[in-house]
Design an enzyme around this catalytic site. Structure first.
Site, short mmCIF file in Angstrom:
data_model
loop_
_atom_site.label_atom_id
_atom_site.label_comp_id
_atom_site.label_asym_id
_atom_site.label_seq_id
_atom_site.Cartn_x
_atom_site.Cartn_y
_atom_site.Cartn_z
N ARG A 56 -3.60 17.75 44.31
CA ARG A 56 -3.95 18.14 45.86
C ARG A 56 -2.63 17.93 46.79
NH1 ARG A 56 -7.72 16.03 43.13
NH2 ARG A 56 -10.01 16.53 43.63
N HIS A 96 -4.91 22.59 43.58
CA HIS A 96 -4.72 23.54 42.45
C HIS A 96 -4.33 25.00 42.61
CE1 HIS A 96 -5.95 20.26 39.77
NE2 HIS A 96 -7.25 20.80 39.57
N HIS A 134 -5.45 23.18 32.62
CA HIS A 134 -6.72 22.16 32.80
C HIS A 134 -7.73 22.21 31.98
CE1 HIS A 134 -9.65 19.92 35.33
NE2 HIS A 134 -8.91 20.18 36.44
N ASP A 178 -10.54 9.66 38.15
CA ASP A 178 -9.79 11.14 38.75
C ASP A 178 -8.65 10.90 39.25
OD1 ASP A 178 -9.40 13.89 39.49
OD2 ASP A 178 -11.22 14.03 40.66
N GLU A 227 -4.18 16.34 32.74
CA GLU A 227 -3.36 17.25 33.10
C GLU A 227 -1.89 16.66 33.47
OE1 GLU A 227 -5.90 18.30 36.83
OE2 GLU A 227 -7.20 17.27 35.56
#
Ligand code: GLA
Length: 397
Positions: free
Chosen positions: A125, A150, A224, A296, A362
Site C-alpha cells: 500500500r 499493488h 503474490h 496481514d 510477499e
C-alpha cells in the site's frame, strides 16, 4: 476453456543454442485445465511447454508455460506473470499443486485476489495513493479503502508479459519482460522490467527481478503466490508450522498503512522467532490482528537488505512433510494469512477457498515507503538498476 495449440520449445532452442542438445519428449494434447498435474505433459527435463490458455476481451492471446526441474513443476501465465500452479512432492514423493489459482483465464480477470501474480509497480500500500518525489507530487489510483494497493487497479498483474524460455547450466526458466510506460497508473518514468522464474536442478524456485527507469520513480516488485503445502483446496493452513527470523514488524493503522514504528514481536501474535503453528495466535484479540482480520503485516527481517538472498523463513506442513524455506535480498516480507478469502469462488481443483486456506509471503520493501522517510528507500533513478531476488527451496521431513 480450450487449448487450441501447443508448441514444444526446448530451453536450448530458446536460448539460441543447438536445439538438438536438449530434446524434449512429445507433448501430449491434454486439456489445458489440468493444472493439478497428473504427469500428462511430457516435456523432457529442461523443456518448456507453451500452450494457449485463453483470449482477453480485447483479443490478446494468453499463453501458459510449463517448466520442470528436479521434482518441481511450475506453470506460468503470460497474463500477470501468474504462477498458476507449483507442484512439489510430499515425503512419499507424491506431487501436489501447492499454490492457489484458477483453471481458466476469465476467473483470473474477474475474481483473482492477485493469485500467483507479479505485483508492480509497487507491492503493498501507498497511503492515500500519493507521494512526493524530488518536490513533485504524484497521485495513484485509489483501489483499497483510501489507499493504493499493488500498483493500482491495472497493475502488472493485469498485463500480458512477453515470455521466453531459457536454460542456463542445470537451471531452466522463463524470462518475462514488460515496459511500463511513463505515467502508467500515475507512476513517473518508463520502467523496463525483467523477471526471471528459474527452477534449479534441485527443484528450487528462484525469482529475480530487475528494472530500470528513465525518470526518478519508486519501485517495489513482488510475487503474490498463495501457498498451501498440503495442496491447493485442501483446507486451512493454520496447522502449518512457521518460523520467521524477524524480531520486529511494522504495525498498521486501520487502513493497513504502517504507523512508522518498527515494533517488537516479543509477546505478540507476530512472534514467529521460534517455530509455531500459523493458527496458534490468530484468534487473539490483539488490535493488529483485528485490523488485518488475521495476519496481514510486513515483517522486518533481521537479516536486513542483502546483496545475495539470505534465508529468513521455514514453513512445514506436518501431514505431507513438505517444507519450504525462503531466502531473499529484500528487507521485508508481507505475511498474509488469506484473510480476505471468503468462500465466494472455487479454485483450480474445484474446491471453494475460505479464510485461512492459504498464506502469501510477499518479499518486499516496507509498505508505504515513499511516505516513510525512516524506511529503506524505494526510489529508483535513471542509471541505477533495481534488483531483487527471492528463492523458495523445497524439501520434506
Ligand atoms: C496483500 C495485502 C492484503 C490483500 C492481499 C490481496 O497481501 O497486504 O491486504 O490485499 O494482498 O487480497
Amino acid at each position: 476453456m480450450t487449448t487450441s495449440r501447443r508448441t514444444v520449445i526446448t530451453a536450448a532452442a530458446a536460448a539460441g543454442l543447438a536445439a538438438s542438445a536438449a530434446t524434449t519428449g512429445t507433448a501430449h494434447a491434454k486439456s489445458g485445465g489440468d493444472s493439478a498435474g497428473s504427469g500428462g505433459d511430457s516435456a523432457g527435463k529442461g523443456g518448456a511447454v507453451k500452450e494457449h490458455f485463453g483470449t482477453l476481451a480485447d483479443g490478446t492471446d494468453v499463453d501458459r508455460w510449463t517448466i520442470e526441474n528436479g521434482r518441481t513443476r511450475l506453470r506460468v501465465l503470460s497474463y500477470g506473470g501468474i504462477v498458476q500452479s507449483l507442484e512439489i512432492p510430499d515425503r512419499h514423493g507424491r506431487r501436489a499443486n501447492v499454490s492457489l489459482g484458477f483453471d481458466d483465464l476469465d476467473s483470473y480477470v474477474a475474481n483473482s485476489p492477485y493469485f500467483g501474480a507479479l505485483i508492480g509497480r509497487y507491492g503493498n500500500r501507498i497511503a492515500r495513493g500519493t507521494f512526493t518525489l524530488d518536490g513533485k507530487k504524484y497521485q495513484l489510483p485509489i483501489n483499497d479503502g483510501p489507499n493504493s494497493l499493488h500498483g493500482g487497479d491495472k497493475g502488472f498483474d493485469k498485463h500480458v508479459w512477453s515470455v521466453e524460455a531459457f536454460r542456463k547450466g542445470a537451471d531452466v526458466g522463463l524470462t518475462l519482460r514488460r515496459v511500463s510506460p511513463d505515467g502508467e497508473m500515475g507512476y513517473p518514468g518508463t520502467l523496463t522490467v525483467r523477471v526471471d522464474y528459474t527452477l534449479t536442478a534441485e527443484g528450487d524456485f528462484r525469482i529475480d527481478y530487475e528494472a530500470t527507469t528513465d525518470k526518478a520513480t519508486v519501485v517495489n516488485l513482488t510475487n503474490h503466490t498463495y501457498y498451501n503445502l498440503a495442496g491447493e483446496g485442501s483446507g486451512s493452513i493454520y496447522n502449518h508450522r512457521l518460523e520467521i527470523a524477524a524480531a520486529r514488524y511494522t504495525p498498521v493503522d486501520k487502513t493497513l498503512i504502517p504507523t512508522g514504528e518498527l515494533a517488537r514481536v516479543a509477546g505478540t501474535p507476530f512472534d514467529f522467532r521460534r517455530t509455531k503453528e500459523i493458527g496458534r495466535d490468530i484468534r487473539e484479540a490483539h488490535q493488529q490482528v483485528l485490523y488485518g482480520q488475521g495476519i496481514d503485516h510486513n515483517f522486518v527481517l533481521d537479516k536486513g537488505i542483502t546483496s545475495r538472498p539470505e534465508h529468513f523463513l521455514t514453513v512445514t506442513e506436518p501431514e505431507s512433510g513438505r517444507v519450504m524455506r525462503i531466502a531473499t535480498t529484500e528487507p521485508g516480507a508481507q505475511f498474509y494469512t488469506g484473510n480476505f478469502l471468503t468462500g465466494t469462488f472455487a479454485g483450480t481443483s474445484g474446491k471453494v477457498y475460505r479464510q485461512g486456506d492459504a498464506f502469501a509471503l510477499e518479499t518486499q520493501h516496507f509498505p508505504d515507503s515513499p511516505n516513510q522517510p525512516s524506511f529503506p528507500s524505494t526510489v529508483l533513478r535513471p542509471g541505477q538498476t533495481y534488483r531483487s531476488t527471492t528463492v523458495h527451496s523445497f524439501s520434506t521431513r
